[in-house]
Design an enzyme around this catalytic site. Structure first.
Site, mmCIF file in Angstrom:
data_model
loop_
_atom_site.group_PDB
_atom_site.id
_atom_site.type_symbol
_atom_site.label_atom_id
_atom_site.label_comp_id
_atom_site.label_asym_id
_atom_site.label_seq_id
_atom_site.Cartn_x
_atom_site.Cartn_y
_atom_site.Cartn_z
ATOM 1 N N MET A 39 0.825 -1.134 -0.028
ATOM 2 C CA MET A 39 -0.076 0.152 -0.093
ATOM 3 C C MET A 39 1.051 1.335 -0.054
ATOM 4 S SD MET A 39 -3.394 -0.839 2.115
ATOM 5 C CE MET A 39 -2.642 -0.660 3.457
ATOM 6 N N VAL B 174 10.955 -7.209 9.562
ATOM 7 C CA VAL B 174 11.800 -6.334 9.938
ATOM 8 C C VAL B 174 11.688 -5.247 10.649
ATOM 9 C CG1 VAL B 174 13.359 -4.561 8.582
ATOM 10 C CG2 VAL B 174 12.657 -6.434 7.362
ATOM 11 N N GLN C 29 -2.938 -12.026 7.716
ATOM 12 C CA GLN C 29 -3.058 -11.925 6.353
ATOM 13 C C GLN C 29 -2.341 -12.868 5.608
ATOM 14 O OE1 GLN C 29 -2.638 -7.836 4.504
ATOM 15 N NE2 GLN C 29 -0.612 -8.556 3.904
ATOM 16 N N GLY D 170 4.579 -10.270 4.097
ATOM 17 C CA GLY D 170 5.589 -10.224 5.249
ATOM 18 C C GLY D 170 4.688 -11.003 6.410
ATOM 19 N N GLN D 171 5.684 -11.727 7.124
ATOM 20 C CA GLN D 171 5.163 -12.458 8.434
ATOM 21 C C GLN D 171 4.565 -11.471 9.361
ATOM 22 O OE1 GLN D 171 5.216 -15.804 8.845
ATOM 23 N NE2 GLN D 171 4.106 -15.607 10.801
ATOM 24 N N SER E 219 6.408 -0.396 10.325
ATOM 25 C CA SER E 219 5.056 -0.123 9.615
ATOM 26 C C SER E 219 4.997 1.191 9.028
ATOM 27 C CB SER E 219 4.365 -0.720 10.697
ATOM 28 O OG SER E 219 3.007 -0.012 10.300
ATOM 29 N N SER E 220 4.160 1.236 8.166
ATOM 30 C CA SER E 220 4.033 2.532 7.535
ATOM 31 C C SER E 220 3.072 3.336 8.395
ATOM 32 C CB SER E 220 2.948 2.497 6.210
ATOM 33 O OG SER E 220 3.504 1.610 5.321
ATOM 34 N N HIS F 130 9.191 -3.483 3.437
ATOM 35 C CA HIS F 130 8.768 -3.541 1.946
ATOM 36 C C HIS F 130 10.034 -4.010 0.996
ATOM 37 C CE1 HIS F 130 5.535 -0.822 3.246
ATOM 38 N NE2 HIS F 130 4.998 -1.860 2.908
HETATM 39 P P1 AMP Z 1 1.420 -2.875 3.661
HETATM 40 O O1 AMP Z 1 1.999 -1.735 2.613
HETATM 41 O O2 AMP Z 1 1.600 -2.594 4.987
HETATM 42 O O3 AMP Z 1 0.147 -3.407 3.129
HETATM 43 O O4 AMP Z 1 2.491 -4.072 3.380
HETATM 44 C C1 AMP Z 1 2.897 -4.804 2.327
HETATM 45 C C2 AMP Z 1 3.667 -5.996 2.500
HETATM 46 O O5 AMP Z 1 4.782 -5.502 3.321
HETATM 47 C C3 AMP Z 1 2.730 -7.221 3.407
HETATM 48 O O6 AMP Z 1 3.032 -8.257 2.984
HETATM 49 C C4 AMP Z 1 3.295 -6.781 4.720
HETATM 50 O O7 AMP Z 1 3.261 -7.927 5.707
HETATM 51 C C5 AMP Z 1 4.747 -6.638 4.452
HETATM 52 N N1 AMP Z 1 5.295 -5.798 5.532
HETATM 53 C C6 AMP Z 1 4.877 -4.538 6.295
HETATM 54 N N2 AMP Z 1 5.664 -4.342 7.302
HETATM 55 C C7 AMP Z 1 6.731 -5.445 7.259
HETATM 56 C C8 AMP Z 1 7.901 -5.661 8.024
HETATM 57 N N3 AMP Z 1 8.408 -4.750 9.267
HETATM 58 N N4 AMP Z 1 8.749 -6.484 7.738
HETATM 59 C C9 AMP Z 1 8.532 -7.494 6.840
HETATM 60 N N5 AMP Z 1 7.281 -7.190 5.719
HETATM 61 C C10 AMP Z 1 6.535 -6.358 6.160
#
Ligand code: AMP
Length: 286
Positions: free
Chosen positions: A30, A176, A153, A147-148, A185-186, A37
């Site tokens: 997103m 991470v 999800q 991501g875990q 996290s965003s 990411h």
């Molecule tokens: P998002 O943009 O938050 O929807 O995340 C996009 C992808 O990045 C998803 O598969 C998340 O699980 C992964 N993601 C988000 N934060 C992390 C993180 N800290 N470590 C690893 N993967 C992440």
């Protein structure tokens, strides 16, 4: 790096890459891209794929009182991040390109959404499963990376891919973290400096839980109570949940006897943070 806005040009670009002998990787996001990411992009590039990163703030996975309008957006910065990472193409469609106003189909994954974030965010996982199914249909990747950090999800997507017999390999990547343990996290950008400092307690509580399990503690209620006490010390605005579920079906456990997902969601001010860890008492310490 190509910047693709429409479904048709994305299909064409993917067909060209395939014709040139490439396999296709997909990292759905997103935007507001960070090192979490980037780690997914790296994993996909190491696997040798022609890599598509999608950037789409998906409105259908936000509840009516959630942060869709103020979700952080920085397309120029994100495109630069992708370019530097060596991404082949970014798919950044408009909401109109992705959703026909006449659309009547949604993907619902049952049971795995009964606990954790499922009941607290009604409709969220339906929105996620539907948009990911659409992205997989448009990009037709050989492998898609998630991501875990968003463990529920990831489980929902794995189940959907299996149930709908989609031919894509779903790759889960480790969370991470910041040096103090906070999962990237965003939404961390919303935290005040004081909330940011206190938020480190989330990962500390999870690491403690893992240590307790390694030390022989198996009673889920006891682990949960001890985690709640630790979290309380960080004076969160509200603890949404702390739950122990079996790592496969995501159903609550009373005893930790196999691979177990310990997951939590905590509010600091108007910001809801989630994190998790998987523990396994049968695991041989590394
Ligand atoms: P998002 O943009 O938050 O929807 O995340 C996009 C992808 O990045 C998803 O598969 C998340 O699980 C992964 N993601 C988000 N934060 C992390 C993180 N800290 N470590 C690893 N993967 C992440």
């Amino acid at each position: 790096m190509q910047v693709l806005r429409s479904v048709n040009e994305t299909r064409r670009a993917v067909a060209q890459a395939r014709a040139a002998g490439r396999t296709i990787g997909l990292v759905p996001t997103m935007g507001a891209l960070h090192d979490g990411h980037r780690s997914l992009m790296r994993a996909a590039l190491i696997d040798g794929h022609w890599l598509v990163v999608s950037i789409f703030v998906n409105p259908t996975q936000f509840g009516p009182s959630e942060d869709l309008a103020k979700y952080p957006r920085d397309e120029a910065g994100d495109l630069e991040t992708c370019r530097r990472a060596g991404v082949s193409a970014v798919f950044a469609p408009s909401v109109d390109e992705m959703y026909d106003p006449q659309a009547a189909t949604r993907v619902r994954v049952e049971r795995l959404t009964d606990h954790l974030c499922g009941p607290r965010r009604p409709g969220h996982f339906e929105g996620v499963a539907t948009i990911v199914a659409k992205l997989l249909n448009i990009v037709t990747p050989d492998a898609a990376y998630f991501g875990q950090k968003d463990a529920q999800q990831l489980a929902v997507i794995r189940r959907m891919v299996a149930d709908l017999q989609m031919s894509v390999r779903v790759v889960g990547c480790p969370t991470v973290r910041e040096p103090d343990g906070l999962a990237l996290s965003s939404r961390n950008a919303y935290l005040s400096p004081d909330e940011r400092r206190r938020a480190a307690r989330l990962s500390q509580a999870l690491t403690q839980a893992k240590n307790w399990v390694a030390g022989g503690m198996t009673d889920a209620a006891q682990i949960r109570a001890a985690m709640l006490a630790l979290l309380d010390e960080a004076a969160p605005t509200r603890i949404d949940y702390v739950e122990l579920v079996d790592a496969g079906a995501l159903q609550p456990v009373t005893r930790v006897s196999g691979p177990t997902l310990i997951a939590l969601a905590v509010w600091f001010g108007a910001t809801r943070l989630i994190d998790n860890i998987t523990v396994d008492p049968g695991e041989i310490p590394g």
